[in-house]
Design a protein around this motif. Structure first.
Motif, PDB file in Angstrom:
ATOM      1  N   LEU A 271      -8.272   8.519   4.541  1.00 30.30           N
ATOM      2  CA  LEU A 271      -7.341   8.726   5.644  1.00 30.30           C
ATOM      3  C   LEU A 271      -5.908   8.385   5.255  1.00 30.30           C
ATOM      4  O   LEU A 271      -4.971   9.135   5.565  1.00 30.30           O
ATOM      5  CB  LEU A 271      -7.765   7.886   6.852  1.00 30.30           C
ATOM      6  N   HIS A 272      -5.724   7.271   4.562  1.00 29.07           N
ATOM      7  CA  HIS A 272      -4.371   6.886   4.159  1.00 29.07           C
ATOM      8  C   HIS A 272      -3.770   7.911   3.206  1.00 29.07           C
ATOM      9  O   HIS A 272      -2.560   8.173   3.241  1.00 29.07           O
ATOM     10  CB  HIS A 272      -4.379   5.495   3.533  1.00 29.07           C
ATOM     11  N   GLY A 273      -4.598   8.498   2.352  1.00 26.65           N
ATOM     12  CA  GLY A 273      -4.113   9.535   1.447  1.00 26.65           C
ATOM     13  C   GLY A 273      -3.636  10.774   2.176  1.00 26.65           C
ATOM     14  O   GLY A 273      -2.806  11.534   1.656  1.00 26.65           O
ATOM     15  N   LEU A 274      -4.175  10.987   3.379  1.00 22.05           N
ATOM     16  CA  LEU A 274      -3.759  12.117   4.216  1.00 22.05           C
ATOM     17  C   LEU A 274      -2.602  11.746   5.144  1.00 22.05           C
ATOM     18  O   LEU A 274      -2.171  12.566   5.958  1.00 22.05           O
ATOM     19  CB  LEU A 274      -4.941  12.599   5.069  1.00 22.05           C
ATOM     20  N   GLY A 275      -2.120  10.514   5.017  1.00 26.97           N
ATOM     21  CA  GLY A 275      -1.031  10.073   5.873  1.00 26.97           C
ATOM     22  C   GLY A 275      -1.464   9.735   7.282  1.00 26.97           C
ATOM     23  O   GLY A 275      -0.636   9.667   8.191  1.00 26.97           O
ATOM     24  N   ILE A 276      -2.762   9.491   7.468  1.00 28.39           N
ATOM     25  CA  ILE A 276      -3.298   9.161   8.786  1.00 28.39           C
ATOM     26  C   ILE A 276      -3.344   7.650   8.930  1.00 28.39           C
ATOM     27  O   ILE A 276      -3.959   6.953   8.124  1.00 28.39           O
ATOM     28  CB  ILE A 276      -4.694   9.766   8.985  1.00 28.39           C
ATOM     29  N   ASP A 277      -2.713   7.138   9.965  1.00 27.06           N
ATOM     30  CA  ASP A 277      -2.645   5.696  10.192  1.00 27.06           C
ATOM     31  C   ASP A 277      -3.974   5.161  10.721  1.00 27.06           C
ATOM     32  O   ASP A 277      -4.619   5.785  11.565  1.00 27.06           O
ATOM     33  CB  ASP A 277      -1.538   5.389  11.203  1.00 27.06           C
ATOM     34  N   THR A 278      -4.396   3.992  10.222  1.00 27.77           N
ATOM     35  CA  THR A 278      -5.589   3.309  10.736  1.00 27.77           C
ATOM     36  C   THR A 278      -5.284   1.886  11.183  1.00 27.77           C
ATOM     37  O   THR A 278      -6.116   1.270  11.858  1.00 27.77           O
ATOM     38  CB  THR A 278      -6.692   3.234   9.661  1.00 27.77           C
ATOM     39  N   GLY A 279      -4.138   1.356  10.769  1.00 25.81           N
ATOM     40  CA  GLY A 279      -3.816  -0.033  11.074  1.00 25.81           C
ATOM     41  C   GLY A 279      -4.542  -1.032  10.210  1.00 25.81           C
ATOM     42  O   GLY A 279      -4.458  -2.242  10.444  1.00 25.81           O
ATOM     43  N   ILE A 280      -5.246  -0.558   9.183  1.00 28.72           N
ATOM     44  CA  ILE A 280      -6.090  -1.437   8.369  1.00 28.72           C
ATOM     45  C   ILE A 280      -5.442  -1.711   7.012  1.00 28.72           C
ATOM     46  O   ILE A 280      -4.924  -0.802   6.354  1.00 28.72           O
ATOM     47  CB  ILE A 280      -7.487  -0.820   8.196  1.00 28.72           C
ATOM     48  N   ASP A 281      -5.485  -2.963   6.612  1.00 32.49           N
ATOM     49  CA  ASP A 281      -5.016  -3.394   5.300  1.00 32.49           C
ATOM     50  C   ASP A 281      -6.169  -3.211   4.318  1.00 32.49           C
ATOM     51  O   ASP A 281      -7.145  -3.969   4.342  1.00 32.49           O
ATOM     52  CB  ASP A 281      -4.584  -4.859   5.374  1.00 32.49           C
ATOM     53  N   LEU A 282      -6.060  -2.204   3.452  1.00 27.76           N
ATOM     54  CA  LEU A 282      -7.178  -1.866   2.566  1.00 27.76           C
ATOM     55  C   LEU A 282      -7.520  -3.008   1.620  1.00 27.76           C
ATOM     56  O   LEU A 282      -8.696  -3.291   1.376  1.00 27.76           O
ATOM     57  CB  LEU A 282      -6.849  -0.598   1.769  1.00 27.76           C
ATOM     58  N   GLN A 283      -6.512  -3.692   1.087  1.00 30.22           N
ATOM     59  CA  GLN A 283      -6.789  -4.761   0.136  1.00 30.22           C
ATOM     60  C   GLN A 283      -7.587  -5.888   0.792  1.00 30.22           C
ATOM     61  O   GLN A 283      -8.550  -6.402   0.220  1.00 30.22           O
ATOM     62  CB  GLN A 283      -5.483  -5.310  -0.449  1.00 30.22           C
ATOM     63  N   LYS A 284      -7.200  -6.265   2.012  1.00 25.85           N
ATOM     64  CA  LYS A 284      -7.951  -7.301   2.723  1.00 25.85           C
ATOM     65  C   LYS A 284      -9.379  -6.858   3.002  1.00 25.85           C
ATOM     66  O   LYS A 284     -10.322  -7.651   2.923  1.00 25.85           O
ATOM     67  CB  LYS A 284      -7.256  -7.662   4.036  1.00 25.85           C
TER      68      LYS A 284
END
Length: 309
Positions: A271-284
């Motif tokens: 999703l982030h690669g598509l520019g879609i916001d999730t509000g989620i910190d992937l590293q965490k």
């Protein structure tokens, strides 16, 4: 390894924001043979919220005889520090389960229906129609108390005993659940057999009978490696709530061919690669899944976790 930003490339006609319903603490853990201590479960929920999740399915009030892993539901809810703005849904099988949820001030519940007769008998020990009759007062009481009700509909695309599932049957049961008062309907590919054409056709059929995209969530298992592809089709159809499980944990105790859920980390990367916001910190999130599977002595199924650890 720290997650590297490789940029985003949006595609047309996709939503700008997606809500991920994190099912790891319930659906992800329910099939684990080794019981996870309640303190670890509470920390798992807290870490998921800290990573940015705003919907975390926390546990289930199913009888402990059937799912021993979740026998500590009340204790877990007493340990979870609820954060404002975060929803903590709990699965309830019947009115007794609802009463237990109400006693713990649960504000969102889920029920679990089946699109096939065989799975309804194996999972709920009753027919489809009998299960809908059982759920009706649960939904009504919950809604009267101001509680949101998610309806899971399993075996929407294939059943290990019955094979291909009629879309007309799925639509019929889905509309019955919504008409009964469910505030959201999660379409489950319980054994991970769906392909993109099937997903598109079912969503189209639902829209044709008046169901809207904002009433629907999708819940894909990755048995055949199709979960992300199917998710993309759902996004193209305007679906903005996607179920996923941290680390790809999960399965179904009543369907042996059901392997892990769509991994949340892989979904977030997609999703982030598509520019879609999730509000989620992937590293965490990656650190959380690596911590949990490390504690459990398991290999993490999420490819993004493997790439970033």
């Amino acid at each position: 390894m720290i997650a590297v930003d490789y940029g985003t490339t949006p595609l047309p006609n996709l939503p700008g924001h997606v809500t991920i319903c994190e099912v790891g603490p319930r659906d992800g853990l329910q099939n684990e043979s080794t019981v996870v201590p309640v303190e670890i479960k509470a920390e798992f929920v807290a870490r998921l919220v800290d990573a940015g999740h705003r919907v975390v399915e926390t546990t289930s009030f199913v009888h402990p005889k059937w799912v021993p892993q979740l026998a500590d539901a009340e204790e877990l809810l007493s340990q979870v520090e609820r954060v404002s703005g975060v929803r903590y849904p709990v699965l309830v099988p019947n009115e007794h389960g609802l009463e237990r949820a109400l006693a713990r001030d649960v504000r969102d519940i889920a029920i679990f229906a089946s699109a096939t007769e065989t799975f309804a008998q194996r999972n709920l020990n009753r027919s489809i129609e009998q299960s809908l009759e059982m759920f009706a007062p649960v939904i009504a009481r919950a809604r009267a108390a101001g509680i949101g009700v998610r309806g899971y509909l399993s075996m929407c695309f294939g059943d290990p005993w019955e094979g291909e599932v009629s879309r007309q049957q799925v639509v019929r049961i889905a509309t019955q659940l919504l008409d009964a008062g469910c505030t959201e309907l999660s379409l489950g590919d319980t054994i991970g057999v769906a392909t993109p054409g099937q997903v598109d056709a079912l969503l189209r059929d639902l829209f044709e009978v008046g169901v809207s995209a904002d009433q629907i969530a999708v819940h894909f298992h990755d048995t055949y490696g199709q979960a992300l592809t199917n998710t993309f089709v759902a996004l193209q159809r305007g679906i903005t709530t996607i179920d996923a499980s941290a680390g790809g944990l999960g399965g179904c105790p009543y369907a042996g061919s059901a392997t892990g859920n769509l991994a949340t980390e892989d979904l977030v990367w997609h999703l982030h690669g598509l520019g879609i916001d999730t509000g989620i910190d992937l590293q965490k999130l990656v650190e959380t899944s690596a911590w949990l599977v490390g504690y459990m002595g398991r290999t993490c199924l999420a490819r993004t976790v493997a790439a970033l650890t």
